[in-house]
Design a protein around this motif. Sequence first.
Motif, mmCIF file in Angstrom:
data_model
loop_
_atom_site.group_PDB
_atom_site.id
_atom_site.type_symbol
_atom_site.label_atom_id
_atom_site.label_comp_id
_atom_site.label_asym_id
_atom_site.label_seq_id
_atom_site.Cartn_x
_atom_site.Cartn_y
_atom_site.Cartn_z
ATOM 1 N N LYS A 1 9.919 10.520 95.512
ATOM 2 C CA LYS A 1 10.260 11.941 95.618
ATOM 3 C C LYS A 1 9.172 12.708 96.372
ATOM 4 C CE LYS A 1 11.752 15.861 92.771
ATOM 5 N NZ LYS A 1 10.866 16.812 93.446
ATOM 6 N N ALA A 2 7.886 12.352 96.126
ATOM 7 C CA ALA A 2 6.793 13.049 96.805
ATOM 8 C C ALA A 2 6.843 12.801 98.315
ATOM 9 C CB ALA A 2 5.454 12.585 96.234
ATOM 10 N N SER B 1 7.684 15.650 101.186
ATOM 11 C CA SER B 1 6.741 15.928 102.268
ATOM 12 C C SER B 1 7.409 15.752 103.633
ATOM 13 C CB SER B 1 5.536 14.999 102.141
ATOM 14 O OG SER B 1 4.655 15.172 103.228
ATOM 15 N N ALA B 2 8.170 14.656 103.771
ATOM 16 C CA ALA B 2 8.838 14.406 105.045
ATOM 17 C C ALA B 2 9.876 15.483 105.334
ATOM 18 C CB ALA B 2 9.495 13.026 105.016
ATOM 19 N N SER C 1 7.183 2.216 84.833
ATOM 20 C CA SER C 1 6.918 1.892 86.234
ATOM 21 C C SER C 1 7.989 2.475 87.139
ATOM 22 C CB SER C 1 6.841 0.375 86.410
ATOM 23 O OG SER C 1 5.802 -0.171 85.632
ATOM 24 N N LYS C 2 9.250 2.445 86.665
ATOM 25 C CA LYS C 2 10.339 3.003 87.466
ATOM 26 C C LYS C 2 10.195 4.524 87.589
ATOM 27 C CE LYS C 2 14.406 2.661 89.527
ATOM 28 N NZ LYS C 2 14.800 4.039 89.638
ATOM 29 N N ILE C 3 9.739 5.156 86.523
ATOM 30 C CA ILE C 3 9.500 6.602 86.596
ATOM 31 C C ILE C 3 8.438 6.908 87.644
ATOM 32 C CG2 ILE C 3 8.550 8.554 85.312
ATOM 33 C CD1 ILE C 3 9.925 7.455 82.830
ATOM 34 N N GLU C 4 7.370 6.100 87.649
ATOM 35 C CA GLU C 4 6.300 6.302 88.627
ATOM 36 C C GLU C 4 6.808 6.053 90.043
ATOM 37 O OE1 GLU C 4 1.726 4.761 89.462
ATOM 38 O OE2 GLU C 4 2.741 4.314 87.578
ATOM 39 N N PHE D 1 2.746 16.494 83.256
ATOM 40 C CA PHE D 1 2.755 15.681 84.469
ATOM 41 C C PHE D 1 1.323 15.316 84.815
ATOM 42 C CE2 PHE D 1 6.522 18.313 84.561
ATOM 43 C CZ PHE D 1 7.516 17.450 84.998
ATOM 44 N N ARG D 2 1.179 14.197 85.493
ATOM 45 C CA ARG D 2 -0.145 13.805 85.999
ATOM 46 C C ARG D 2 -0.046 13.599 87.512
ATOM 47 N NH1 ARG D 2 -0.363 8.263 86.891
ATOM 48 N NH2 ARG D 2 1.278 7.030 85.840
ATOM 49 N N GLN D 3 -1.135 13.969 88.204
ATOM 50 C CA GLN D 3 -1.168 13.871 89.659
ATOM 51 C C GLN D 3 -1.532 12.446 90.043
ATOM 52 O OE1 GLN D 3 -0.572 16.717 91.555
ATOM 53 N NE2 GLN D 3 -0.465 15.469 93.404
ATOM 54 N N ASP D 4 -0.668 11.797 90.822
ATOM 55 C CA ASP D 4 -0.938 10.455 91.326
ATOM 56 C C ASP D 4 -0.735 10.496 92.832
ATOM 57 O OD1 ASP D 4 -1.279 7.819 91.860
ATOM 58 O OD2 ASP D 4 0.231 7.071 90.443
ATOM 59 N N GLY D 5 -1.820 10.792 93.552
ATOM 60 C CA GLY D 5 -1.690 11.006 94.975
ATOM 61 C C GLY D 5 -0.926 12.283 95.227
ATOM 62 N N ARG D 6 0.147 12.175 95.942
ATOM 63 C CA ARG D 6 0.991 13.337 96.202
ATOM 64 C C ARG D 6 2.114 13.471 95.191
ATOM 65 N NH1 ARG D 6 2.637 12.372 102.334
ATOM 66 N NH2 ARG D 6 2.843 10.264 101.480
#
Length: 730
Positions: A634-635, A639-640, A625-628, A223-228
């Motif tokens: 989900k992030a 969080s919410a 792109s859809k995976i991203e 996995f790679r971190q992209d923001g949250r």
Amino acid sequence: MKSLYENMVLEWHVADEEDHYIERILWISPARDTVISIAVNDDKAFPIMKTYSEYTAGIESNLCKQIEWINTSVPLLDSAIEPEHLSLRDKSWDAIKDIVSDEPGCFDKRYRGSCVREAQERTGLHKSTIYRYLRRYWQGGKLKNALLPHYTNCGNYGADRTPTEVKRGRPRKFQDEPTGINIDEETKQLLRSGIRLFYNSKDKAPLKHAYQKTLEKFFATGFRQDGRALVPVLPPTDKLPTFGQYKYWFKKEMDLENTLTSRHGKKRFALDYRPILGSSTFESFGPGSRFQIDATIADVYLVSEYRREWIIGRPIIYIVIDVFSRYICGIYIGLEGPSWIGAMMALANTTTDKVQFCAQYDIDISPEEWASSHLPQKLTADRGELEGTKPSHLIDILGVDVENAPPYRADWKGIVEQQFRLTNSRSIRFIPGAIKERYRERGERDYRLDAKLTLREFTQIMIHNVLYHNNNHHMLWYDRNEFMVADEVTPVPSELWHWGVINRNGRLKKQPDHIVKLNLMVQGEATVTAAGIQFKGMHYSCDMALREQWFVKARAGKTWRVKVCYDPRSTNEIYLWLDEGRSFETCTLLEREERYLDKRIEEVEDLLEIERYQGRHQEVNNMLSKIELDAQMKAIVDSAAKKTNEAIQHSEESNHKRVKGTRQRRSNEKLLNREQEVFHLSNRGATPKNSQNNVIPLKRDEDADKPVYIPPADKLSKIKAYLLEDGDDE
């Protein structure tokens, strides 16, 4: 005692042995004292000689008996054999036919050896190959078809192949398409798990979504971190199974009942999907005596009707010519390779009104300039597109006798063959994109880059070429008979045609135009949908479909297929096949499909194939792109959910009180949002920081001084404080 005969199969049995010896009798001497036989199940057997009395004694003592021997791998009818297999059979037969025809000499070892050496020198085959052909011929009952290749013994039908380093499956049409991977047992298990988790579920996810989720769960390397968000990282596309492979294994191993039950539930399955098993130059007397038809690939390259920078290759030319007058009666110019479709188009053109045909290409002619609109009595063609079952409509319904020339005998239809040479030398060689020489010199310009004409424009040139040939081509070599000489008939095709129609009539055939077209046009199946009658990616409609509410029924229920005929030269219309071909209904292209109007079927198929390729080319990028996107969603949701759950835990309100004050809280929330959303304008592009005025006059005309009311800041502060208080909201 039962007498012996050639090809008789006998089984010898010895009590002390389990194996049975089976042999076939190849030859019996006229004196009935000598018998030549060969072992049937021995791959190294040769003919052997025995005495007739040995067989007599064996049958009388029950040591041998006649048995039935049916070799199912030897078909009896050539019509059920692939042409490639017939070619291999004929090659094998040519190697041994001179040997086996000499009986009983071929059964002598020494004489047979000398004959095999002669066959080696003549064919270049190895002697073991020739001996194998001889053995198969004799063991197979001296049948020519026993020499057919035994491809049925190859492979393991129904079993999955063991993966190797070589990629299995068909080659890709385009080099940069994803090729996928070889699916081994471990990979298949991962695909099965993905189908079970993401497709066979109550979510009823599409198969494409299940494929994406399968890659995310089972094929991600990290996995790679992209923001949250944590975005799954997938290997390169050449290390991943393609959607086509996923779909293939899904269909191959799908348990339909389990899938439907998992997606719709047991009750819905029992209601809608459970099984319902209850009951409930030949001589030609005159015009039309004989036509010749043939095709060739034109020596010129064309460009696309849609985009002129696209080079689409060389067109196919079909010509139908009358043998008596050399009058060209029909043509077809298209991209369809020499086949029944091209021949059908050319034959249909022979009965077409040529004035209307030329008008389609913006060429105005009089009826006398191209007068033929008839079928012939006989039609001579190649052993190709007019060989088989498709010409049966010509023979049975239209009354045209089809004759095929023997192989390698182009001289039997030399008239039409010569016409191709004249057409090339007269017109084609001077067209941009024409092939001047078969082989280009090194460094010479590629003539394909000179292509300028579309298929329509090239057809216009060919029509003008036909008009010139029919009306102006003076054939000095034509042998006029004494009656033509007496009537001073000029050897020009049109004059010979008209003279023959007057003086030697009775050979030309006329059929209703729709009968000819229905029996010659290409037949296919269209699908009735709510959006129209769908055929090859286009949609049509007709009066009968509207009258009988086909499209309403398709939307309310299920789609169904209908039989249609179509002309590959035009996309504007297709025809419903009604009453076993005795009537039809014309279906016209819908207005929304105007981009296909006045195009050819093959051009539309090319366009749709290119668009499908472009769509497939973007599938991987779209999926990534859809995976991203899913990871970002989900992030945010996680969080919410965390913040809301913590607030609920620290709150003393019951669920009833949380729901009860929704309307008042919405109203208060709206007032707060207005404070943030209200527009503030200033000349410098910035909002004043310390504005003390609660009423701001907006001047519309000279004296427009009506103020716009904004709630006071102290009131908003009270609302904020009220929202933060604990207690009842009413």
